[in-house]
Design a protein around this motif. Structure first.
Motif, mmCIF file in Angstrom:
data_model
loop_
_atom_site.group_PDB
_atom_site.id
_atom_site.type_symbol
_atom_site.label_atom_id
_atom_site.label_comp_id
_atom_site.label_asym_id
_atom_site.label_seq_id
_atom_site.Cartn_x
_atom_site.Cartn_y
_atom_site.Cartn_z
ATOM 1 N N UNK A 178 0.839 -1.199 0.000
ATOM 2 C CA UNK A 178 0.000 0.000 0.000
ATOM 3 C C UNK A 178 0.873 1.248 0.000
ATOM 4 N N UNK A 179 0.244 2.386 -0.282
ATOM 5 C CA UNK A 179 0.988 3.643 -0.433
ATOM 6 C C UNK A 179 0.227 4.777 0.238
ATOM 7 N N UNK A 180 0.954 5.652 0.886
ATOM 8 C CA UNK A 180 0.400 6.914 1.370
ATOM 9 C C UNK A 180 0.988 8.043 0.541
ATOM 10 N N UNK A 181 0.116 8.913 0.034
ATOM 11 C CA UNK A 181 0.542 10.137 -0.649
ATOM 12 C C UNK A 181 0.147 11.313 0.236
ATOM 13 N N UNK A 182 1.098 12.153 0.595
ATOM 14 C CA UNK A 182 0.789 13.330 1.399
ATOM 15 C C UNK A 182 0.797 14.566 0.494
ATOM 16 N N UNK A 183 -0.340 15.247 0.448
ATOM 17 C CA UNK A 183 -0.493 16.442 -0.376
ATOM 18 C C UNK A 183 -0.539 17.658 0.534
ATOM 19 N N UNK A 184 0.588 18.313 0.681
ATOM 20 C CA UNK A 184 0.673 19.492 1.534
ATOM 21 C C UNK A 184 1.435 20.586 0.812
ATOM 22 N N UNK A 185 2.377 21.211 1.510
ATOM 23 C CA UNK A 185 3.223 22.223 0.869
ATOM 24 C C UNK A 185 3.925 21.621 -0.337
ATOM 25 N N UNK A 186 4.372 20.382 -0.199
ATOM 26 C CA UNK A 186 4.897 19.598 -1.313
ATOM 27 C C UNK A 186 4.121 18.302 -1.392
ATOM 28 N N UNK A 187 4.706 17.294 -2.018
ATOM 29 C CA UNK A 187 4.097 15.969 -2.052
ATOM 30 C C UNK A 187 5.123 14.962 -1.552
ATOM 31 N N UNK A 188 4.706 14.178 -0.570
ATOM 32 C CA UNK A 188 5.556 13.118 -0.051
ATOM 33 C C UNK A 188 4.901 11.774 -0.256
ATOM 34 N N UNK A 189 5.643 10.732 0.012
ATOM 35 C CA UNK A 189 5.094 9.394 -0.154
ATOM 36 C C UNK A 189 5.702 8.412 0.814
ATOM 37 N N UNK A 192 -2.202 14.681 4.231
ATOM 38 C CA UNK A 192 -1.781 16.069 4.050
ATOM 39 C C UNK A 192 -2.976 17.014 4.026
ATOM 40 N N UNK A 193 -2.693 18.301 3.950
ATOM 41 C CA UNK A 193 -3.745 19.317 4.020
ATOM 42 C C UNK A 193 -4.834 19.176 2.982
ATOM 43 N N UNK A 194 -4.473 18.805 1.753
ATOM 44 C CA UNK A 194 -5.454 18.664 0.680
ATOM 45 C C UNK A 194 -6.480 17.583 1.009
ATOM 46 N N UNK A 195 -6.071 16.584 1.777
ATOM 47 C CA UNK A 195 -6.975 15.473 2.094
ATOM 48 C C UNK A 195 -8.178 15.923 2.915
ATOM 49 N N UNK A 196 -8.115 17.116 3.492
ATOM 50 C CA UNK A 196 -9.254 17.626 4.263
ATOM 51 C C UNK A 196 -10.465 17.882 3.378
ATOM 52 N N UNK A 197 -10.264 17.904 2.057
ATOM 53 C CA UNK A 197 -11.398 18.014 1.140
ATOM 54 C C UNK A 197 -12.233 16.743 1.146
ATOM 55 N N UNK A 198 -11.690 15.663 1.707
ATOM 56 C CA UNK A 198 -12.448 14.454 2.001
ATOM 57 C C UNK A 198 -13.189 13.829 0.828
ATOM 58 N N UNK A 199 -14.480 13.574 1.048
ATOM 59 C CA UNK A 199 -15.294 12.874 0.050
ATOM 60 C C UNK A 199 -15.386 13.640 -1.267
ATOM 61 N N UNK A 200 -15.344 14.959 -1.195
ATOM 62 C CA UNK A 200 -15.391 15.764 -2.417
ATOM 63 C C UNK A 200 -14.197 15.445 -3.312
ATOM 64 N N UNK A 201 -13.017 15.351 -2.712
ATOM 65 C CA UNK A 201 -11.815 15.013 -3.458
ATOM 66 C C UNK A 201 -11.895 13.586 -3.987
ATOM 67 N N UNK A 202 -12.324 12.643 -3.161
ATOM 68 C CA UNK A 202 -12.438 11.249 -3.586
ATOM 69 C C UNK A 202 -13.404 11.098 -4.760
#
Length: 315
Positions: free
Chosen positions: A129-140, A263-273
């Motif tokens: 599995x993979x985690x993508x963090x979408x914040x100031x940059x992008x991490x994984x 990351x911060x972008x993930x707070x868009x939640x279901x809308x983003x999904x």
């Protein structure tokens, strides 16, 4: 119990964490990296002392885990390279081991966040599995065969610097087209400002922030997109389009069970999904085969503490 330390550019947060990944107590202090690494480490030592005092017995603390926003060497315990802190070859691990006489484990912050999700979050129960963090940059962070994977030289999973297109500005790393210049919060804000400048007229999102670009952030842009603002929606759709390219590249390469977004972008939640799910099928190579589930990460800002502590458990 373990101690997890999350070192960020703004704050250092430390917590006492159970073997099951539950935060029992936490505290934080400003990082203030301009003072030099030795002063920051002294603050970390003070935080850890406070955390240990919260434990019923010092012997109950089995180890200390640390997540850093850069390249760390788990073998030496050194922070090899960290742009945000201005650190090069800082002996963080050995300094803390000497101070507390406990084993210290260290890794990249996105990798430890993946470990938190693997322990008791969105990636729990997976083998790959993979985690993508979408914040100031992008991490994984990659979980492969049930273990955290960081590569031969501990610089793997830097998915933010995979090149996925040609962009109107260069990445901080010096390349053009890095994933994080398309789908990070920074990229979203930068592209929205570009559209607002090109519009040369009042816009809905401009009125929303009183035309003060200092008030523009990812949440504002997503809120305006949800409300139907065409300019904001154009920015969000661009972010999602490139996010889907990055995700499908990972699916084609590793075929993971789940890809979680943090990351911060993930707070868009279901809308983003929903935006992702409506379009990702078009980009999948094998359309008749099952492909990775896309989910929102569970732990949010606590992922750094939990994941760092879980380094003690999984190392």
């Amino acid at each position: 119990m373990y101690i997890g330390v999350d070192i960020g550019g703004t704050n250092v947060t430390a917590g006492l964490v159970s073997i099951d990944g539950e935060i029992l107590f936490q505290n934080s202090c400003p990082t203030l990296p301009s003072r030099g690494w030795d002063m920051v480490i002294q603050d970390i030592i003070n935080l850890i002392r406070e955390i240990i005092n919260q434990a019923s017995n010092n012997k109950n603390v089995l180890g200390i885990g640390i997540g850093v926003p850069g390249v760390a060497d788990p073998n030496t315990g050194n922070v090899v390279h960290c742009v945000n802190l201005g650190w090069e070859n800082v002996p963080l691990g050995k300094t803390l081991e000497k101070e507390f006489n406990k084993p210290v484990y260290i890794d990249n912050d996105a990798s430890v966040a993946a470990l938190a999700e693997f322990e008791n979050g969105a990636l729990k129960g997976t083998q790959n599995s993979i985690l993508i963090t979408l914040g100031t940059g992008i991490g994984g962070g990659f979980i492969i065969n049930g273990r955290l994977y960081s590569g031969t030289s501990n610089i793997g999973s830097e998915i933010g610097h995979t090149v996925i297109g040609e962009n109107f500005y260069d990445c901080n790393c010096g390349k053009n087209g890095c994933f994080e210049t398309f789908s990070s919060a920074t990229a979203l804000i930068r592209y929205t400002k570009k559209l607002m400048e090109e519009a040369r007229e009042n816009t809905v999102i401009g009125n929303y922030i009183d035309n003060d670009l200092d008030k523009l952030n990812a949440k504002v842009i997503f809120d305006c997109a949800k409300a139907g603002d065409k300019l904001a929606l154009s920015s969000v759709n661009r972010l999602v389009d490139y996010l889907i390219i990055g995700i499908t590249n990972l699916i084609n390469l590793l075929d993971p069970e789940i890809i979680a977004i943090g990351g911060g972008i993930s707070k868009a939640g279901d809308y983003l999904l929903e935006l992702i799910s409506h379009r990702i099928h078009e980009k999948i190579l094998f359309k008749d085969m099952p492909y990775s589930k896309i989910a929102i990460a569970k732990h949010g800002n606590d992922a750094g503490i939990i994941g760092s502590a879980m380094l003690c458990k999984h190392s």
